[in-house]
Write a protein that holds these residues in place. Sequence first.
Motif, PDB file in Angstrom:
ATOM      1  N   SER A   1       6.660  12.556 -10.896  1.00  0.00           N
ATOM      2  CA  SER A   1       6.410  14.062 -10.617  1.00  0.00           C
ATOM      3  C   SER A   1       7.492  14.780 -10.279  1.00  0.00           C
ATOM      4  O   SER A   1       8.433  14.224  -9.385  1.00  0.00           O
ATOM      5  N   THR A   2       7.472  16.011 -10.575  1.00  0.00           N
ATOM      6  CA  THR A   2       8.544  16.949 -10.173  1.00  0.00           C
ATOM      7  C   THR A   2       8.101  17.428  -8.596  1.00  0.00           C
ATOM      8  O   THR A   2       7.146  17.035  -8.287  1.00  0.00           O
ATOM      9  N   PRO A   3       9.041  17.792  -7.951  1.00  0.00           N
ATOM     10  CA  PRO A   3       8.973  18.256  -6.531  1.00  0.00           C
ATOM     11  C   PRO A   3       7.656  19.327  -6.478  1.00  0.00           C
ATOM     12  O   PRO A   3       6.686  19.227  -5.704  1.00  0.00           O
ATOM     13  N   GLU A   4       7.623  20.098  -7.472  1.00  0.00           N
ATOM     14  CA  GLU A   4       6.421  21.107  -7.830  1.00  0.00           C
ATOM     15  C   GLU A   4       5.233  20.606  -7.855  1.00  0.00           C
ATOM     16  O   GLU A   4       4.221  20.893  -7.317  1.00  0.00           O
ATOM     17  N   GLU A   5       5.078  19.447  -8.769  1.00  0.00           N
ATOM     18  CA  GLU A   5       3.940  18.838  -9.117  1.00  0.00           C
ATOM     19  C   GLU A   5       3.577  17.944  -8.203  1.00  0.00           C
ATOM     20  O   GLU A   5       2.412  17.871  -7.768  1.00  0.00           O
ATOM     21  N   SER A   6       4.465  17.507  -7.251  1.00  0.00           N
ATOM     22  CA  SER A   6       3.969  16.680  -6.053  1.00  0.00           C
ATOM     23  C   SER A   6       3.612  17.558  -4.904  1.00  0.00           C
ATOM     24  O   SER A   6       2.384  17.139  -4.240  1.00  0.00           O
ATOM     25  N   ALA A   7       3.686  18.641  -4.991  1.00  0.00           N
ATOM     26  CA  ALA A   7       3.186  19.803  -3.856  1.00  0.00           C
ATOM     27  C   ALA A   7       1.996  20.133  -4.174  1.00  0.00           C
ATOM     28  O   ALA A   7       1.050  20.570  -3.276  1.00  0.00           O
ATOM     29  N   ARG A   8       1.324  20.181  -5.482  1.00  0.00           N
ATOM     30  CA  ARG A   8      -0.010  20.197  -6.032  1.00  0.00           C
ATOM     31  C   ARG A   8      -0.794  18.981  -6.217  1.00  0.00           C
ATOM     32  O   ARG A   8      -1.918  19.310  -6.881  1.00  0.00           O
TER      33      ARG A   8
ATOM     34  N   THR B   1      -6.988  13.012  -8.412  1.00  0.00           N
ATOM     35  CA  THR B   1      -5.535  12.470  -7.568  1.00  0.00           C
ATOM     36  C   THR B   1      -5.860  12.719  -6.045  1.00  0.00           C
ATOM     37  O   THR B   1      -5.214  11.749  -5.598  1.00  0.00           O
ATOM     38  N   ALA B   2      -6.348  13.591  -5.713  1.00  0.00           N
ATOM     39  CA  ALA B   2      -6.529  13.840  -4.566  1.00  0.00           C
ATOM     40  C   ALA B   2      -7.236  12.554  -3.371  1.00  0.00           C
ATOM     41  O   ALA B   2      -7.024  12.011  -2.614  1.00  0.00           O
ATOM     42  N   ALA B   3      -8.406  11.985  -4.292  1.00  0.00           N
ATOM     43  CA  ALA B   3      -9.087  10.998  -3.867  1.00  0.00           C
ATOM     44  C   ALA B   3      -8.216   9.655  -3.730  1.00  0.00           C
ATOM     45  O   ALA B   3      -8.383   9.021  -2.947  1.00  0.00           O
ATOM     46  N   ARG B   4      -7.378   9.417  -4.697  1.00  0.00           N
ATOM     47  CA  ARG B   4      -6.569   8.498  -4.724  1.00  0.00           C
ATOM     48  C   ARG B   4      -5.479   8.608  -3.496  1.00  0.00           C
ATOM     49  O   ARG B   4      -5.313   7.549  -2.923  1.00  0.00           O
ATOM     50  N   VAL B   5      -4.991   9.434  -3.427  1.00  0.00           N
ATOM     51  CA  VAL B   5      -4.125   9.939  -2.170  1.00  0.00           C
ATOM     52  C   VAL B   5      -4.711   9.661  -1.030  1.00  0.00           C
ATOM     53  O   VAL B   5      -4.129   8.615  -0.133  1.00  0.00           O
TER      54      VAL B   5
ATOM     55  N   GLU C   1       0.661  -1.261   0.093  1.00  0.00           N
ATOM     56  CA  GLU C   1      -0.086   0.048   0.029  1.00  0.00           C
ATOM     57  C   GLU C   1       0.983   1.333  -0.019  1.00  0.00           C
ATOM     58  O   GLU C   1       0.520   2.168  -0.726  1.00  0.00           O
ATOM     59  N   ALA C   2       2.028   1.258   0.737  1.00  0.00           N
ATOM     60  CA  ALA C   2       2.727   2.241   0.624  1.00  0.00           C
ATOM     61  C   ALA C   2       3.719   2.653  -0.810  1.00  0.00           C
ATOM     62  O   ALA C   2       3.662   3.812  -1.183  1.00  0.00           O
ATOM     63  N   SER C   3       3.869   1.497  -1.222  1.00  0.00           N
ATOM     64  CA  SER C   3       4.222   1.682  -2.859  1.00  0.00           C
ATOM     65  C   SER C   3       2.963   2.119  -3.564  1.00  0.00           C
ATOM     66  O   SER C   3       3.608   2.656  -4.599  1.00  0.00           O
ATOM     67  N   GLU C   4       2.052   1.693  -3.370  1.00  0.00           N
ATOM     68  CA  GLU C   4       0.560   2.384  -4.270  1.00  0.00           C
ATOM     69  C   GLU C   4       0.748   3.849  -4.129  1.00  0.00           C
ATOM     70  O   GLU C   4       0.255   4.612  -5.080  1.00  0.00           O
ATOM     71  N   LEU C   5       0.939   4.021  -2.666  1.00  0.00           N
ATOM     72  CA  LEU C   5       1.043   5.782  -2.387  1.00  0.00           C
ATOM     73  C   LEU C   5       2.120   6.441  -3.335  1.00  0.00           C
ATOM     74  O   LEU C   5       1.916   7.365  -3.854  1.00  0.00           O
ATOM     75  N   LEU C   6       3.191   5.699  -3.425  1.00  0.00           N
ATOM     76  CA  LEU C   6       4.432   6.155  -4.074  1.00  0.00           C
ATOM     77  C   LEU C   6       4.166   6.401  -5.472  1.00  0.00           C
ATOM     78  O   LEU C   6       4.520   7.433  -6.205  1.00  0.00           O
ATOM     79  N   GLU C   7       3.370   5.501  -6.175  1.00  0.00           N
ATOM     80  CA  GLU C   7       3.239   5.142  -7.412  1.00  0.00           C
ATOM     81  C   GLU C   7       2.567   6.658  -7.909  1.00  0.00           C
ATOM     82  O   GLU C   7       2.568   6.953  -9.045  1.00  0.00           O
ATOM     83  N   ILE C   8       1.666   7.139  -7.495  1.00  0.00           N
ATOM     84  CA  ILE C   8       0.903   8.328  -7.482  1.00  0.00           C
ATOM     85  C   ILE C   8       1.667   9.462  -7.816  1.00  0.00           C
ATOM     86  O   ILE C   8       1.789  10.377  -8.504  1.00  0.00           O
ATOM     87  N   PHE C   9       3.130   9.480  -7.164  1.00  0.00           N
ATOM     88  CA  PHE C   9       4.053  10.520  -7.234  1.00  0.00           C
ATOM     89  C   PHE C   9       5.028  10.272  -8.226  1.00  0.00           C
ATOM     90  O   PHE C   9       5.929  11.080  -8.419  1.00  0.00           O
TER      91      PHE C   9
END
Length: 109
Positions: free
Chosen positions: A50-57, A64-68, A39-47
């Motif tokens: 992505s760049t640091p800036e994209e990940s911050a948004r 995407t927010a629902a997936r997170v 499950e932690a890997s599935e969370l990581l997969e969302i990111f």
Amino acid sequence: MTEPLDVAALQRRLTEFAAARAWQPYHTPKNLASALSVEASELLEIFQWSTPEESARVMDDDGTAARVRDEVADVLAYLLQFCEVLGIDPLAALDAKIDRNERRFPAPE
């Protein structure tokens, strides 16, 4: 009426959920640690990629927010079940770890 949200109440709900489905034999420390890692890997997969800036948004997009949120819930659920099976108080463990880290990494003066 719904119980107030706290760690013990959530652990009870998870235990009841698993018991109603006769899943307890599968909830061994090894299996729960494995599921937590997945499950932690599935969370990581969302990111992934992505760049640091994209990940911050990431929470700016509703889908995407629902997936997170779902993956965070899955990680927390397996962690709470893992702690329940091994008799670990996760809040006490975290509090003790912060104490150790404060001694290990003192703030600059």
